[in-house]
Design a protein around this motif. Sequence first.
Motif, PDB file in Angstrom:
ATOM      1  N   ARG A 224      80.128  -8.733 -81.516  1.00 52.22           N
ATOM      2  CA  ARG A 224      78.964  -7.929 -81.141  1.00 52.22           C
ATOM      3  C   ARG A 224      78.999  -6.569 -81.829  1.00 52.22           C
ATOM      4  NH1 ARG A 224      78.450  -6.750 -75.030  1.00 52.22           N
ATOM      5  NH2 ARG A 224      80.026  -5.275 -75.661  1.00 52.22           N
ATOM      6  N   SER A 225      80.166  -5.971 -81.878  1.00 52.29           N
ATOM      7  CA  SER A 225      80.304  -4.664 -82.506  1.00 52.29           C
ATOM      8  C   SER A 225      80.034  -4.732 -84.011  1.00 52.29           C
ATOM      9  CB  SER A 225      81.699  -4.114 -82.242  1.00 52.29           C
ATOM     10  OG  SER A 225      81.851  -2.864 -82.842  1.00 52.29           O
ATOM     11  N   THR A 226      80.640  -5.701 -84.672  1.00 59.51           N
ATOM     12  CA  THR A 226      80.449  -5.850 -86.116  1.00 59.51           C
ATOM     13  C   THR A 226      78.987  -6.118 -86.455  1.00 59.51           C
ATOM     14  OG1 THR A 226      82.689  -6.706 -86.365  1.00 59.51           O
ATOM     15  CG2 THR A 226      81.144  -7.178 -88.147  1.00 59.51           C
ATOM     16  N   PHE A 227      78.377  -7.039 -85.734  1.00 57.95           N
ATOM     17  CA  PHE A 227      76.983  -7.381 -85.999  1.00 57.95           C
ATOM     18  C   PHE A 227      76.062  -6.206 -85.683  1.00 57.95           C
ATOM     19  CE2 PHE A 227      72.991  -9.738 -84.980  1.00 57.95           C
ATOM     20  CZ  PHE A 227      72.789 -10.260 -86.240  1.00 57.95           C
ATOM     21  N   GLY A 228      76.320  -5.533 -84.588  1.00 55.36           N
ATOM     22  CA  GLY A 228      75.505  -4.377 -84.208  1.00 55.36           C
ATOM     23  C   GLY A 228      75.575  -3.264 -85.240  1.00 55.36           C
ATOM     24  N   TRP A 229      76.775  -2.973 -85.727  1.00 53.98           N
ATOM     25  CA  TRP A 229      76.912  -1.931 -86.736  1.00 53.98           C
ATOM     26  C   TRP A 229      76.281  -2.345 -88.062  1.00 53.98           C
ATOM     27  CZ3 TRP A 229      77.280   2.877 -85.890  1.00 53.98           C
ATOM     28  CH2 TRP A 229      77.952   3.358 -84.783  1.00 53.98           C
ATOM     29  N   THR A 230      76.359  -3.621 -88.405  1.00 53.73           N
ATOM     30  CA  THR A 230      75.722  -4.096 -89.639  1.00 53.73           C
ATOM     31  C   THR A 230      74.217  -3.890 -89.574  1.00 53.73           C
ATOM     32  OG1 THR A 230      77.457  -5.745 -89.963  1.00 53.73           O
ATOM     33  CG2 THR A 230      75.384  -6.104 -91.135  1.00 53.73           C
ATOM     34  N   LEU A 231      73.621  -4.274 -88.459  1.00 53.74           N
ATOM     35  CA  LEU A 231      72.178  -4.080 -88.307  1.00 53.74           C
ATOM     36  C   LEU A 231      71.822  -2.594 -88.235  1.00 53.74           C
ATOM     37  CD1 LEU A 231      71.199  -6.943 -85.832  1.00 53.74           C
ATOM     38  CD2 LEU A 231      71.006  -6.880 -88.321  1.00 53.74           C
ATOM     39  N   THR A 232      72.677  -1.801 -87.615  1.00 54.82           N
ATOM     40  CA  THR A 232      72.434  -0.367 -87.537  1.00 54.82           C
ATOM     41  C   THR A 232      72.412   0.247 -88.928  1.00 54.82           C
ATOM     42  OG1 THR A 232      73.440  -0.202 -85.351  1.00 54.82           O
ATOM     43  CG2 THR A 232      73.328   1.831 -86.655  1.00 54.82           C
ATOM     44  N   TRP A 233      73.395  -0.100 -89.756  1.00 50.46           N
ATOM     45  CA  TRP A 233      73.434   0.448 -91.107  1.00 50.46           C
ATOM     46  C   TRP A 233      72.251  -0.027 -91.944  1.00 50.46           C
ATOM     47  CZ3 TRP A 233      75.724   4.692 -91.829  1.00 50.46           C
ATOM     48  CH2 TRP A 233      76.887   5.008 -91.150  1.00 50.46           C
ATOM     49  N   ALA A 234      71.836  -1.271 -91.768  1.00 46.38           N
ATOM     50  CA  ALA A 234      70.658  -1.770 -92.487  1.00 46.38           C
ATOM     51  C   ALA A 234      69.418  -0.985 -92.077  1.00 46.38           C
ATOM     52  CB  ALA A 234      70.466  -3.261 -92.220  1.00 46.38           C
ATOM     53  N   MET A 235      69.263  -0.760 -90.772  1.00 41.73           N
ATOM     54  CA  MET A 235      68.107  -0.017 -90.289  1.00 41.73           C
ATOM     55  C   MET A 235      68.134   1.429 -90.777  1.00 41.73           C
ATOM     56  SD  MET A 235      65.368  -0.393 -88.647  1.00 41.73           S
ATOM     57  CE  MET A 235      64.359   0.946 -89.242  1.00 41.73           C
ATOM     58  N   MET A 236      69.306   2.030 -90.755  1.00 47.48           N
ATOM     59  CA  MET A 236      69.419   3.411 -91.228  1.00 47.48           C
ATOM     60  C   MET A 236      69.112   3.515 -92.723  1.00 47.48           C
ATOM     61  SD  MET A 236      72.639   4.826 -89.023  1.00 47.48           S
ATOM     62  CE  MET A 236      72.522   6.484 -89.677  1.00 47.48           C
ATOM     63  N   ALA A 237      69.555   2.538 -93.504  1.00 46.47           N
ATOM     64  CA  ALA A 237      69.275   2.548 -94.937  1.00 46.47           C
ATOM     65  C   ALA A 237      67.772   2.474 -95.190  1.00 46.47           C
ATOM     66  CB  ALA A 237      69.995   1.393 -95.627  1.00 46.47           C
ATOM     67  N   VAL A 238      67.093   1.590 -94.474  1.00 47.40           N
ATOM     68  CA  VAL A 238      65.642   1.456 -94.654  1.00 47.40           C
ATOM     69  C   VAL A 238      64.926   2.720 -94.187  1.00 47.40           C
ATOM     70  CG1 VAL A 238      63.603   0.204 -93.840  1.00 47.40           C
ATOM     71  CG2 VAL A 238      65.622  -1.052 -94.580  1.00 47.40           C
ATOM     72  N   TYR A 239      65.253   3.199 -93.007  1.00 47.64           N
ATOM     73  CA  TYR A 239      64.562   4.366 -92.448  1.00 47.64           C
ATOM     74  C   TYR A 239      64.827   5.619 -93.284  1.00 47.64           C
ATOM     75  CZ  TYR A 239      63.085   8.064 -89.328  1.00 47.64           C
ATOM     76  OH  TYR A 239      62.479   9.158 -88.808  1.00 47.64           O
TER      77      TYR A 239
ATOM     78  N   VAL B 274      61.866  -6.911 -86.811  1.00 50.77           N
ATOM     79  CA  VAL B 274      62.648  -8.074 -87.242  1.00 50.77           C
ATOM     80  C   VAL B 274      64.128  -7.890 -86.897  1.00 50.77           C
ATOM     81  CG1 VAL B 274      63.472  -9.334 -89.287  1.00 50.77           C
ATOM     82  CG2 VAL B 274      61.046  -8.820 -89.020  1.00 50.77           C
ATOM     83  N   VAL B 275      64.668  -6.712 -87.149  1.00 53.43           N
ATOM     84  CA  VAL B 275      66.072  -6.446 -86.841  1.00 53.43           C
ATOM     85  C   VAL B 275      66.315  -6.585 -85.337  1.00 53.43           C
ATOM     86  CG1 VAL B 275      67.783  -4.579 -86.732  1.00 53.43           C
ATOM     87  CG2 VAL B 275      66.614  -5.058 -88.860  1.00 53.43           C
ATOM     88  N   THR B 276      65.401  -6.070 -84.544  1.00 47.22           N
ATOM     89  CA  THR B 276      65.511  -6.206 -83.093  1.00 47.22           C
ATOM     90  C   THR B 276      65.481  -7.677 -82.689  1.00 47.22           C
ATOM     91  OG1 THR B 276      64.447  -4.065 -82.783  1.00 47.22           O
ATOM     92  CG2 THR B 276      64.498  -5.553 -80.886  1.00 47.22           C
ATOM     93  N   GLY B 277      64.563  -8.445 -83.271  1.00 46.05           N
ATOM     94  CA  GLY B 277      64.468  -9.869 -82.977  1.00 46.05           C
ATOM     95  C   GLY B 277      65.718 -10.638 -83.372  1.00 46.05           C
ATOM     96  N   VAL B 278      66.290 -10.286 -84.510  1.00 43.83           N
ATOM     97  CA  VAL B 278      67.523 -10.945 -84.968  1.00 43.83           C
ATOM     98  C   VAL B 278      68.649 -10.680 -83.984  1.00 43.83           C
ATOM     99  CG1 VAL B 278      69.307 -10.863 -86.769  1.00 43.83           C
ATOM    100  CG2 VAL B 278      66.906 -11.022 -87.407  1.00 43.83           C
ATOM    101  N   TYR B 279      68.771  -9.426 -83.534  1.00 40.35           N
ATOM    102  CA  TYR B 279      69.839  -9.109 -82.590  1.00 40.35           C
ATOM    103  C   TYR B 279      69.624  -9.820 -81.254  1.00 40.35           C
ATOM    104  CZ  TYR B 279      73.270  -6.831 -79.751  1.00 40.35           C
ATOM    105  OH  TYR B 279      74.323  -6.605 -78.926  1.00 40.35           O
TER     106      TYR B 279
END
Length: 102
Positions: free
Chosen positions: A22-37, A76-81
């Motif tokens: 959960r931690s690894t996946f959450g941080w991966t999505l967080t970094w992806a979202m931060m990169a886009v934003y 989409v990121v929210t839906g994936v999580y």
Amino acid sequence: MQDDMVQKIKADPNYRKLVSARSTFGWTLTWAMMAVYYGFILLIAFNKELLSAKTGAGVMTWGMPIGLFVIVFTVVVTGVYVRRANGAYDELTAAIRLRAAA
């Protein structure tokens, strides 16, 4: 009684697997979202010409579809999580509950 249950849960290998995954996946999505934003914010700050360029003969500029992409990417990121949480994470949680109750 409560401390025994906590120690039993923490000792469960499924619990450690759940926390790690959960931690690894959450941080991966967080970094992806931060990169886009932050990429969008940096684009606004340093390349206004690209965002204000028209996409065709109409009035729409490149800033509109790029901004829409940021919004859609967030959904989409929210839906994936949520999909992962309702699948793999719920299965691990159920296995942890079964072991802790035994």
